[in-house]
Design a protein around this motif. Structure first.
Motif, PDB file in Angstrom:
ATOM      1  N   ASN A  59      31.594   3.986  14.355  1.00 15.50           N
ATOM      2  CA  ASN A  59      31.627   5.158  13.474  1.00 15.50           C
ATOM      3  C   ASN A  59      30.554   5.133  12.385  1.00 15.50           C
ATOM      4  O   ASN A  59      30.188   6.178  11.868  1.00 15.50           O
ATOM      5  N   SER A  60      30.096   3.934  12.012  1.00 17.73           N
ATOM      6  CA  SER A  60      29.102   3.858  10.943  1.00 17.73           C
ATOM      7  C   SER A  60      27.755   3.361  11.455  1.00 17.73           C
ATOM      8  O   SER A  60      26.739   3.556  10.808  1.00 17.73           O
ATOM      9  N   ALA A 111      32.038  11.595   6.958  1.00 15.81           N
ATOM     10  CA  ALA A 111      32.058  12.535   8.086  1.00 15.81           C
ATOM     11  C   ALA A 111      33.471  12.734   8.634  1.00 15.81           C
ATOM     12  O   ALA A 111      33.666  13.441   9.624  1.00 15.81           O
ATOM     13  N   GLY A 112      34.482  12.074   7.997  1.00 23.46           N
ATOM     14  CA  GLY A 112      35.865  12.269   8.429  1.00 23.46           C
ATOM     15  C   GLY A 112      36.317  11.313   9.521  1.00 23.46           C
ATOM     16  O   GLY A 112      37.422  11.419  10.031  1.00 23.46           O
ATOM     17  N   LYS A 113      35.451  10.367   9.895  1.00 19.57           N
ATOM     18  CA  LYS A 113      35.852   9.417  10.948  1.00 19.57           C
ATOM     19  C   LYS A 113      36.582   8.217  10.338  1.00 19.57           C
ATOM     20  O   LYS A 113      36.538   8.017   9.120  1.00 19.57           O
ATOM     21  N   ILE A 114      37.208   7.391  11.213  1.00 18.86           N
ATOM     22  CA  ILE A 114      37.909   6.192  10.735  1.00 18.86           C
ATOM     23  C   ILE A 114      36.907   5.265  10.044  1.00 18.86           C
ATOM     24  O   ILE A 114      35.846   4.968  10.594  1.00 18.86           O
ATOM     25  N   TYR A 115      37.252   4.807   8.832  1.00 21.09           N
ATOM     26  CA  TYR A 115      36.378   3.915   8.062  1.00 21.09           C
ATOM     27  C   TYR A 115      36.357   2.523   8.706  1.00 21.09           C
ATOM     28  O   TYR A 115      37.403   2.007   9.097  1.00 21.09           O
ATOM     29  N   GLN A 116      35.178   1.925   8.797  1.00 15.16           N
ATOM     30  CA  GLN A 116      35.051   0.566   9.365  1.00 15.16           C
ATOM     31  C   GLN A 116      34.252  -0.324   8.428  1.00 15.16           C
ATOM     32  O   GLN A 116      33.253   0.112   7.852  1.00 15.16           O
TER      33      GLN A 116
END
Ligand SMILES: Cc1cc2nc3c(=O)[nH]c(=O)nc-3n(C[C@H](O)[C@H](O)[C@H](O)COP(=O)(O)OP(=O)(O)OC[C@H]3O[C@@H](n4cnc5c(N)ncnc54)[C@H](O)[C@@H]3O)c2cc1C
Length: 595
Positions: A59-60, A111-116
């Protein structure tokens, strides 16, 4: 004495992450499923998991399951089974997204995705540089996860037996598992839970050590019950010491603190990890960091009046980051170490954290043991998942965040296997053996009637001290040999423990004595297995197996690239090969482990 019998399709012992994930699978398939737990489900130790769950969502930044698999094999010091590791890493994204759909409140990227966030030993491009792979809900990931899964279970009508302690595994004449005996903790009533399939998801046994990040209920009950029922225990010499337990208290400070930029410093304020792991530094694998810390302390560069700990420094991070990403850690530091990490570094020492070994299973969650006719045979009706099981994906050393992943992946696959198994069975349960409850009743009877026996608290303390001294972060040949002797003597006392107030029905001393019966099996297995393994590998590092050119890091692949199996009967050992063959990709070839 007759014992009431309750019938279910499936009985799951343990309501932590692994048990709850499996229960969803069974209840959704319409099977009558009971989950037993010593504590309310959302108080299981999974609730304490802080840092996150691994998945190569990317995600990042770019990530790939194959890189995750490489890191896990390397982290395991090549003792993990590569088929199971591939299975787990490939399934990671699916099980994390499923959790998100159950309503787990992950932190989000812009961006609203799961934080990693980055975590020790997780790298991109086959070991190049740290990667953001740990999916997190602040520093309360396990808490959020357990609540999401408990609610899902309520929705699908899983039946919970809260404050019920399973006591023994029941097998019939053919060795098939047909249920468990259990005690209702409030009333001491014993009940037989008759089932077509049983899953053990009882978590770890960190309480065999004196200093541990584990909850008091982590007493290895499933592992002890399995050993008493003739199931061997796999790779019990491998215990993870987490680098950052609060000095003096043992409470965990997540590796996520270093993932967010925290630095370990010695009494010279030096960032010493640069010397031990020039590439990954403070984010090297846990065994590497723990040993570096103990070496610093042993060489006189420890901090504090007794020079017995090092410091974890985040004072350079913006206070907003600490308050947003690590609020629970700040609270722990203030309460247990008396320091506010925004202003002062936290005193930390390596502390027992995780059991890599356990009940031997394949990646379908089925318990697999050697038999007279075959090297590996499935035990009919018996499954294990989570920390009490050994699939084996963590081998000689687990990477942080891979345990929450393990319990999701193998909780789910065990649940699926159980559904298939139960549906393939006749409608009627296999009959219970006539003496199904005798063993349990005799154990409880001993506690109620023993006179002149050993004190539970004293025997437990003696065991914990012996484990800490003789089987810790560094292991010494002489201490291990003495340790085997000591633990065997303590086991003799444990078999004769006595509870002081026998008249009381609800009696925590009685429960503690029953727990100690399990802990001592774990301690015996650990000590005997560790003494026998004369190499250094992952978390098991011996003074008589040093780093040489022929044996990188002291590892002896010629003789020791194999799993240990400890049998309670006869206190003996056997070995089985490591599976070096993945499911679809090429074997990750052996090499020296460096970060
Ligand atoms: C402080 C801490 C932080 C951690 N942080 C992380 C992290 O960030 N990421 C990560 O991947 N891993 C982390 N880990 C490891 C991970 O949390 C555990 O390995 C995992 O949660 C274990 O889950 P489980 O379902 O196997 O068992 P648990 O969650 O421990 O649950 C065990 C269950 O079994 C029940 N039980 C036990 N014995 C009996 C019995 N005799 N009868 C009935 N019920 C019984 C208990 O009541 C409980 O419900 C952490 C561990 C600790 C201790």
């Amino acid at each position: 004495m007759s014992v009431p019998v309750r019938k279910f399709d499936a009985v799951i012992v343990g309501a932590g992450g692994a048990g709850l994930r499996a229960a969803i699978q069974l209840s959704e398939a319409g099977l009558k499923t009971a989950v037993l737990s010593k504590v309310f489900p959302t108080r299981s130790h999974t609730v304490a998991a802080q840092g996150g769950v691994a998945a190569s969502l990317g995600n990042s930044e770019e990530d790939h399951w194959h890189w995750h698999m490489y890191d896990t094999v390397k982290g395991s010091d090549w003792l993990g089974d590569q088929d199971a590791i591939e299975f787990m890493c490939r399934k990671a994204n699916e099980v994390v997204v499923e959790l998100e759909h159950y309503g787990m409140p992950f932190d989000r990227t812009d961006a609203g995705k799961i934080y990693q966030r980055p975590f020790g030993g997780h790298m991109s491009n086959f070991g190049e540089k740290p990667v953001r792979r740990s999916c997190a809900a602040a520093d309360r990931t396990g808490h959020a996860m357990l609540h999401a899964m408990y609610q899902r279970n309520v929705k699908v009508n899983t039946q919970f037996f809260v404050e019920w302690m399973a006591l023994d595994l029941v097998r019939d004449e053919e060795g098939a598992v047909v249920g468990v005996t259990a005690m209702e903790m409030e009333t001491s009533e014993i009940v037989m839970f008759h089932a077509k399939a049983v899953l053990f998801a009882t978590g770890g046994a960190g309480r065999i050590f004196h200093s541990s990040t584990n909850a008091f209920i982590n007493t290895g009950d499933g592992v002890g019950m399995a050993a008493r029922a003739g199931i061997p225990l796999e790779d019990m010499e491998f215990w993870q010491f987490h680098p950052t337990g609060v000095a003096g208290a043992g409470v965990l400070i997540t590796e996520g603190v270093r993932g967010e930029g925290g630095i370990l410093r010695n009494s010279d304020k030096e960032r010493f990890m640069e010397r031990y792991a020039p590439n990954a530094k403070d984010l090297a694998s846990r065994d590497v960091v723990s040993r570096a810390m103990v070496t610093e302390i042993n060489e006189g560069r420890g901090c504090g009046p007794n020079k017995d700990h090092v410091l974890l420094d985040i004072t350079h991070l913006p206070p907003e980051t600490i308050l947003k990403r690590l609020p629970g850690i700040r609270e722990i530091a203030i309460q247990f170490a008396g320091v506010d990490p925004i202003k002062e570094p936290i005193p930390v020492v390596p502390t027992c954290h995780y059991q890599m070994g356990g009940i031997p299973t394949n990646y379908n969650g089925e318990v697999v043991v050697p038999s007279a006719t075959s090297k590996s045979e499935v035990v009919s009706g018996f499954y294990a998942a989570g920390e009490c099981a050994c699939a084996s994906v963590h081998g000689a050393n687990r990477l942080g965040t891979n345990s929450l992943l393990d319990l999701l992946v193998f909780g789910k696959s065990a649940g699926e296997s159980m559904v298939d198994f139960i549906k393939s069975q006749p409608a009627a349960h296999r009959p219970l053996p006539a003496n199904a409850c005798d063993f349990t009743l005799s154990r409880v009877d001993r506690l109620n009637n023993q006179r002149g026996g050993a004190n539970v608290h004293e025997a437990r303390l003696a065991m914990q001290r012996a484990m800490q001294k003789h089987c810790g972060v560094f292991r010494f040949k002489k201490l291990l040999e003495e340790g085997v002797q000591q633990i065997s003597e303590i086991a003799g006392q444990v078999a004769q423990t006595e509870i002081a107030d026998k008249s009381r029905v609800f009696n925590t001393a009685r429960l503690e004595a029953l727990e100690l019966d399990n802990l001592i099996e774990v301690a015996k297995a650990t000590m005997v297995s560790a003494n026998a393994r004369t190499e250094s590998r992952g978390a098991h590092v011996r003074d008589d197996a040093p780093d040489t050119t022929e044996r990188p890091n002291g590892r002896d692949d010629q003789n020791w690239l194999k799993h240990t199996l400890w049998f309670r009967e006869g206190n003996r050992l056997d070995y089985k090969p490591v599976n070096l063959k993945p499911l679809s990709v090429e074997t990750i070839a052996l090499k020296k482990r460096a970060y």
